[in-house]
Design a protein around this motif. Structure first.
Motif, short mmCIF file in Angstrom:
data_model
loop_
_atom_site.label_atom_id
_atom_site.label_comp_id
_atom_site.label_asym_id
_atom_site.label_seq_id
_atom_site.Cartn_x
_atom_site.Cartn_y
_atom_site.Cartn_z
N ILE A 81 2.28 -1.40 -1.85
CA ILE A 81 1.48 -2.61 -2.02
C ILE A 81 2.24 -3.61 -2.89
O ILE A 81 2.32 -4.79 -2.56
CB ILE A 81 0.09 -2.29 -2.62
CG1 ILE A 81 -0.77 -1.56 -1.60
CG2 ILE A 81 -0.61 -3.57 -3.10
CD1 ILE A 81 -2.07 -1.01 -2.15
N ARG A 82 2.82 -3.13 -3.98
CA ARG A 82 3.61 -4.03 -4.86
C ARG A 82 4.79 -4.63 -4.10
O ARG A 82 5.03 -5.82 -4.15
CB ARG A 82 4.12 -3.26 -6.07
CG ARG A 82 3.10 -3.08 -7.15
CD ARG A 82 3.71 -2.44 -8.40
NE ARG A 82 2.70 -1.70 -9.10
CZ ARG A 82 2.51 -0.39 -9.04
NH1 ARG A 82 3.33 0.36 -8.34
NH2 ARG A 82 1.53 0.18 -9.69
N SER A 83 5.51 -3.80 -3.39
CA SER A 83 6.68 -4.24 -2.65
C SER A 83 6.32 -5.24 -1.55
O SER A 83 6.92 -6.31 -1.44
CB SER A 83 7.39 -3.03 -2.04
OG SER A 83 8.41 -3.43 -1.18
N ASP A 84 5.32 -4.89 -0.75
CA ASP A 84 4.92 -5.77 0.35
C ASP A 84 4.31 -7.08 -0.16
O ASP A 84 4.44 -8.12 0.48
CB ASP A 84 3.93 -5.06 1.28
CG ASP A 84 4.59 -3.96 2.09
OD1 ASP A 84 5.83 -3.83 2.05
OD2 ASP A 84 3.86 -3.21 2.78
N SER A 85 3.66 -7.04 -1.30
CA SER A 85 3.03 -8.24 -1.87
C SER A 85 4.06 -9.23 -2.38
O SER A 85 3.77 -10.42 -2.49
CB SER A 85 2.06 -7.86 -2.98
OG SER A 85 0.98 -7.12 -2.45
N GLN A 86 5.25 -8.75 -2.70
CA GLN A 86 6.30 -9.64 -3.19
C GLN A 86 7.06 -10.31 -2.05
O GLN A 86 7.80 -11.25 -2.27
CB GLN A 86 7.27 -8.87 -4.09
CG GLN A 86 6.62 -8.42 -5.37
CD GLN A 86 7.52 -7.50 -6.19
OE1 GLN A 86 8.62 -7.17 -5.77
NE2 GLN A 86 7.03 -7.08 -7.33
N ASP A 105 7.94 2.10 6.94
CA ASP A 105 8.18 0.67 6.74
C ASP A 105 7.44 -0.20 7.76
O ASP A 105 7.38 -1.41 7.60
CB ASP A 105 9.68 0.37 6.82
CG ASP A 105 10.44 0.94 5.63
OD1 ASP A 105 9.82 1.11 4.56
OD2 ASP A 105 11.64 1.21 5.78
N ASP A 106 6.90 0.41 8.81
CA ASP A 106 6.18 -0.35 9.83
C ASP A 106 4.79 -0.79 9.38
O ASP A 106 4.15 -1.59 10.05
CB ASP A 106 6.04 0.46 11.12
CG ASP A 106 7.38 0.66 11.82
OD1 ASP A 106 8.29 -0.16 11.60
OD2 ASP A 106 7.50 1.64 12.58
N TYR A 107 4.31 -0.25 8.27
CA TYR A 107 2.99 -0.60 7.76
C TYR A 107 3.13 -1.69 6.71
O TYR A 107 3.93 -1.57 5.79
CB TYR A 107 2.32 0.63 7.13
CG TYR A 107 2.09 1.74 8.12
CD1 TYR A 107 0.93 1.78 8.87
CD2 TYR A 107 3.04 2.74 8.30
CE1 TYR A 107 0.71 2.80 9.79
CE2 TYR A 107 2.83 3.76 9.22
CZ TYR A 107 1.66 3.79 9.95
OH TYR A 107 1.45 4.79 10.85
N ASN A 108 2.35 -2.74 6.86
CA ASN A 108 2.37 -3.83 5.88
C ASN A 108 1.12 -3.72 5.01
O ASN A 108 0.00 -3.87 5.50
CB ASN A 108 2.41 -5.19 6.58
CG ASN A 108 2.50 -6.34 5.61
OD1 ASN A 108 2.52 -6.14 4.39
ND2 ASN A 108 2.56 -7.53 6.12
N LEU A 109 1.32 -3.45 3.72
CA LEU A 109 0.20 -3.32 2.80
C LEU A 109 0.09 -4.52 1.86
O LEU A 109 -0.41 -4.40 0.74
CB LEU A 109 0.31 -2.02 2.01
CG LEU A 109 0.20 -0.74 2.83
CD1 LEU A 109 0.19 0.48 1.93
CD2 LEU A 109 -1.01 -0.75 3.74
#
Length: 137
Positions: A81-86, A105-109
């Protein structure tokens, strides 16, 4: 209803003292404030597909053997979540894989903007019910 918490706009914009924070939490908990914010966030996360994507990601982690405990899965979810949010949002939001297995990596959180906006709006409404902010002049 609890007595309104009085503060100046300067106090409202600065970091709150632990005592003031506790007063706010208590005021929000004494009414429906916290439940209303939670309900709004839950509804928006469901409507945006975030909850379904989160469930699919956790299922992937456990079924693939990448995580074998709740604690491991929780750590991975929070990191993702932290990574995808950035990162910037993906333009089309499509997660198609052309028939091959999904990778983690195919899931975007990334928390959708509409969730953040609705949550902030509801929190503002609830804070206005328990706070009386005087504008500095």
């Amino acid at each position: 209803m609890a007595k309104p918490i009085n503060m100046t706009s300067t106090q409202a914009q600065n970091t709150l003292t632990p005592d003031m924070r506790n007063e706010l939490y208590s005021a929000l908990l004494s009414g429906n404030g916290i439940r209303n914010v939670e309900s709004t966030l839950d509804h928006e996360m469901q409507a945006s597909g975030f909850k379904s994507n989160l469930k699919a990601y956790v299922t992937h982690l456990l079924r693939s053997g990448e995580c074998t405990s709740y604690a491991q899965a929780l750590d991975r979810v929070l990191d993702k979540i932290r990574s995808d949010s950035q990162q910037q949002p993906k333009p089309n939001g499509v997660n198609g894989t052309n028939g091959h297995a999904k990778d983690a990596d195919d899931y975007n959180l990334r928390l959708p903007d509409e969730v953040v906006t609705a949550g902030a709006r509801t929190l503002g409404v609830e804070l206005e019910k328990v706070c009386d902010i005087a504008v500095d002049r």
